[in-house]
Structure formats: C-alpha cells, structure tokens
Scaffold this motif. Structure first.
Motif, PDB file in Angstrom:
ATOM      1  N   ASP A 181       0.818  -1.221   0.000  1.00  0.00           N
ATOM      2  CA  ASP A 181       0.000   0.000   0.000  1.00  0.00           C
ATOM      3  C   ASP A 181       0.846   1.263   0.000  1.00  0.00           C
ATOM      4  OD1 ASP A 181       1.051  -0.140   2.521  1.00  0.00           O
ATOM      5  OD2 ASP A 181      -0.864  -0.076   3.588  1.00  0.00           O
ATOM      6  N   LYS A 182       2.161   1.103  -0.128  1.00  0.00           N
ATOM      7  CA  LYS A 182       3.059   2.267  -0.190  1.00  0.00           C
ATOM      8  C   LYS A 182       4.012   2.086  -1.360  1.00  0.00           C
ATOM      9  CE  LYS A 182       4.419   1.677   4.040  1.00  0.00           C
ATOM     10  NZ  LYS A 182       5.133   1.789   5.322  1.00  0.00           N
ATOM     11  N   ASP A 217       9.513   3.550   2.346  1.00  0.00           N
ATOM     12  CA  ASP A 217       9.871   4.449   3.452  1.00  0.00           C
ATOM     13  C   ASP A 217      11.379   4.634   3.532  1.00  0.00           C
ATOM     14  OD1 ASP A 217       7.255   4.911   4.370  1.00  0.00           O
ATOM     15  OD2 ASP A 217       7.262   3.033   5.483  1.00  0.00           O
ATOM     16  N   TYR A 228       7.472   9.605  -2.289  1.00  0.00           N
ATOM     17  CA  TYR A 228       6.265   8.803  -2.323  1.00  0.00           C
ATOM     18  C   TYR A 228       5.448   9.114  -3.572  1.00  0.00           C
ATOM     19  CZ  TYR A 228       7.213   7.698   2.581  1.00  0.00           C
ATOM     20  OH  TYR A 228       7.792   7.267   3.740  1.00  0.00           O
TER      21      TYR A 228
END
Length: 469
Positions: A181-182, A217, A228
């Motif tokens: 989800d990132k 991250d 991001y």
C-alpha cells in the motif's frame, strides 16, 4: 596505509565472491577498498554487530554493541544514510528493525542511490559494477531458468499476455503492486553508476525504480533520492517505461511472496541484464514467457527489433529469395557445452543490438532516407487499417504529407517487385495514408517523450524561430 582488520572482517562477511570468503582481503580487493574509504571505525564496528540479512531491533543493537543508546542511534543514522544498513517494520508487532543487507542487490545499490556519497566517493560506482559481475563469473552457466533467486526476475506486461494463456499471478505486475500500500519512485543505481563511470546511454536516472512497502519508506527517509507516489503514478511510470522498451524486473532474493522493488531496466546500463548478455547465459534474466513471431502476421515493420533490449529479433528474416526462407544461426547455450570466459561477450553493448542480419533488410526500407517501415504500412493499408498505417509512419516521420510531396521515390527504385513486373506505387500509397489526417476523426499526434525538461523550461522564442525557418 594501515590495514584495518575490522574492514576485512565486515567485507568478507557480506561478500558473495568465493575467493574473498576464504582468505584475507588485500587492500586492492573491491570489497575492502570501498568500505575502507567510506566507513570510519565506529561505523564499521556497529555494522559488525549484524549478521547478513538477519534483522535486529534497536534494543538488540544496543545490547550487542555495548554502547549507550544515544551513540547507537547516531551511528545507525549515519550507516543508514550511507546505505550499509537498511530498515523495515516486517515483524509481528511492527517495530522498527535494522538489517545488514548483502552487497547486491542491497548495500552497493543503496550507496549509489545516495547522490552526495557518490559525489564525495566515486569509488562506490566502480564497487557496485564489480559486485554485480565478479561473484557471478563462475556460477552463471549453472543457473536454471528464472535466476534461482539470484539477482532479478523479469515480469511481463499484462496487456501482452493473451487471455487464453494460463498466466501465473506472480508473473504479473499488478500482483505485486496489490500486495503493498506504499510506493516510492527513486533513482536507478545502474543508470547513475554508468553515467558517473562515463559509460551512460543518456537514459534519465530519476524516478525509474519503484520501491514498495517498507522499502518505500527507506528510500524516502534515508537520503536515497526517493519520493512517495500513488498507485496511478506507478502505473503511468510503468507505461512510460514500457513505451521506451525498458525491461520490468523484480527483486528475486526473498522467495515467491516478497519483493522490495520493481526496476525498469535499460539494456545499455542495467547490471542485471548485463549478467545474461556479458556471460551469454539467458537464464540469468529469463521470465516464464517466451516471445514468438507469427510469420503470417508479421509485416516486418522493425518496431520489435528496435525496442528489444537484447537483440532477440533482427531484421532480414522476411527477405524474398529464390531459394525460399532464409535460415539463421541460433545462439549457442551454456546448457550444451562447457562454458568459460572464451564464451563471454564483452562487447555485448555493441553486438547484442545489431538490428540486421548480414543478409540485410528490405531494400525499400533501407533506401528510404527516413527509413520508414514500408512493408509495414503497405500491408496495413491493404487490410484497410489506414489509421494504424498512419501511426506507424508518424512514429518515424512527423510530417508524412510534406515529405510525400517532395519524395524522390528511392524506395520504388529498389522495390523487388520490379524484378517481376513493376515496382509498387509506394509513394502514392503513403500520400493516401497521410491524407487521412485531413479528416478530424482520423488525426493522429505521436506522443512526444524525448523532452525531459518541464514545460516552463522550454525556450519558446527560439522554438518559434526554428519552426518559422
């Protein structure tokens, strides 16, 4: 210069190069030479608290080092910034844990992603190049299809997989994107490495690699040049890279359920593709799919030849001969014979992308000053696919109607049909196709992606002058 035993111990712990594992390193061995330059003793000693790819919590690092927590925190931040230590939250209670990665894929790439480190210590790009090559010199002939967990794994573009095929889900890009989800876009280590070494190909290095999950991250927070992005931006990046002919590859070191990045690799600079090309061992960058040409549908437009990163397809396979189809030699494989340096191809960047066999290609295409795929647009026109024919022409020539009006018809002079009766009226066919743009519903403007600068940075007055001239 004083020899540093702690650097030797750390380098030999991480390296995959067999000779370096079994005996003390010299000061000129790449592992020692690079770490000796970029790490001070404090940083090296903290890295020695880790085993390769075995995560430790902050508290465990403090306990192993015997240092105060404040000192551990400071040095951890330093080595994470360098790229020697990565971190994630992949555990049951989602606490932050730190990992000493292998050199490739791992620490060497993270170092090159740190632009400041590269500028201060250019040695890291040579280190990265050697660590992608030296450990594989002996093992590549023994690697089975798919890479066996070594390096990268090629994944196909889903739109290229026909509906009647039983595609395994792990072979599809969306399978991996939907697991996370990132996402973060980050610079390509290989492109940067080759640019700094003076062997770049002009490919833009920023925003090409896609980090997923906790790695997103890491590349954002640890000075790796990442930022991001959304799922939609990832898809747009993949589509753009597909149009440029880049190869989509995933990391292949954590088994079938986990990746940390999707790379979009260019032939001339990619270290992962380089392994199969340099060592002549296609298994090193193989996917579960194979491309096949349908000779009945092929129009010899040459687009697949130009875009294929490894030169698998070449022009000249559909030439008309009195003896029938031309046969071509097949690549010798390491599965069949003993493989060694004498079988490697050090000039793969020059030889793998040769577009034509020695027999040449269609005379009409060769004679055309714009090198238009004549066979391609004529067959499309024959089938009534006028818009497809127009798109094919404009991918090579943005002004077909203008050029058609002043064309000297070199293609017709070389048309092999003239050996039988009369050459095809190639120019008239092209004019007819170009005239389709007179109809608004058939107008086609090719996508321009060669200008990487922002819209506001274009020097419009100069552009206008050029257009007027």
């Amino acid at each position: 210069m004083t020899y540093r035993d702690n650097i030797d111990k750390l380098a030999r712990r991480i390296t995959d190069r067999i000779p370096a594992k079994v005996k003390k390193l010299s000061q000129t061995d790449p592992e020692y030479e690079c770490l000796n330059e970029i790490l001070n003793d404090e940083q090296c000693d903290l890295c020695l608290c880790f085993e390769v790819r075995k995560p430790l919590s902050f508290e465990e690092v403090v306990k192993r080092s015997g240092w105060p927590a404040g000192r551990v925190n400071r040095v951890l931040n330093e080595v994470c910034d360098i790229g020697m230590i990565e971190y994630n939250w992949e555990n049951e209670d989602h606490h932050k844990q730190f990992v000493l990665p292998q050199f490739v894929p791992g620490a060497a790439e993270f170092m090159v992603m740190n632009k400041d480190l590269v500028e201060e210590h250019p040695i890291v790009v040579d280190f990265f190049e050697k660590m992608t090559r030296l450990p594989l010199e002996k093992v590549t002939p023994m690697v089975p299809p798919g890479g066996a967990g070594i390096g990268m794994h090629v994944i196909p573009v889903e739109k290229a997989i026909h509906a009647n095929q039983q595609a395994v889900s792990v072979e599809k890009i969306s399978h991996w994107l939907n697991k996370y989800d990132k996402y973060a876009l980050s610079p390509c280590s290989c492109r940067r490495q080759q640019r700094v070494r003076g062997e770049g190909t002009g490919d833009v290095e920023a925003d090409v690699c896609i980090a997923v999950g906790d790695m997103a991250d890491y590349v954002v927070q640890a000075n790796k040049g990442g930022h991001y992005c959304t799922y939609e931006e990832v898809i747009e990046t993949l589509e753009r890279c597909e149009r440029k002919g880049y190869v989509h590859q995933i990391t292949n070191i954590d088994g079938e359920d986990k990746i940390f990045a999707i790379c979009n690799c260019a032939h001339g600079v990619c270290n992962a593709l380089r392994t199969s090309q340099l060592f002549n061992t296609p298994n090193m960058s193989a996917s579960a799919y194979r491309a096949h040409v349908d000779s009945e549908k092929c129009v010899a437009c040459g687009k697949c030849v130009e875009i294929c990163p490894v030169g698998a397809a070449k022009l000249g396979q559909k030439l008309c001969t009195k003896a029938g189809p031309v046969s071509y030699p097949k690549q010798e494989l390491c599965d069949d014979v003993k493989w060694g340096p004498e079988k490697w191809n050090w000039n793969f960047r020059d030889t793998a992308k040769v577009n034509c066999y020695e027999t040449g290609t269609s005379p009409c295409k060769s004679a055309c000053p714009a090198h238009l795929p004549v066979q391609g647009y004529i067959k499309m026109a024959k089938e009534g696919r006028y818009l497809d024919a127009l798109k094919l022409i404009k991918d090579f020539n943005p002004f077909p109607a203008v050029c058609g009006a002043i064309c000297n018809r070199r293609c017709e002079q070389q048309c092999t049909r003239g050996l039988i009766d009369e050459p095809l009226a190639i120019d008239e066919i092209k004019k007819f196709i170009a005239e389709q743009e007179l109809y608004e519903d058939k107008r086609y403007i090719p996508l321009c992606e060669n200008v990487e600068r922002k819209f506001s940075q274009i020097r419009w007055p100069l552009l206008v002058q050029v257009l007027l001239v």
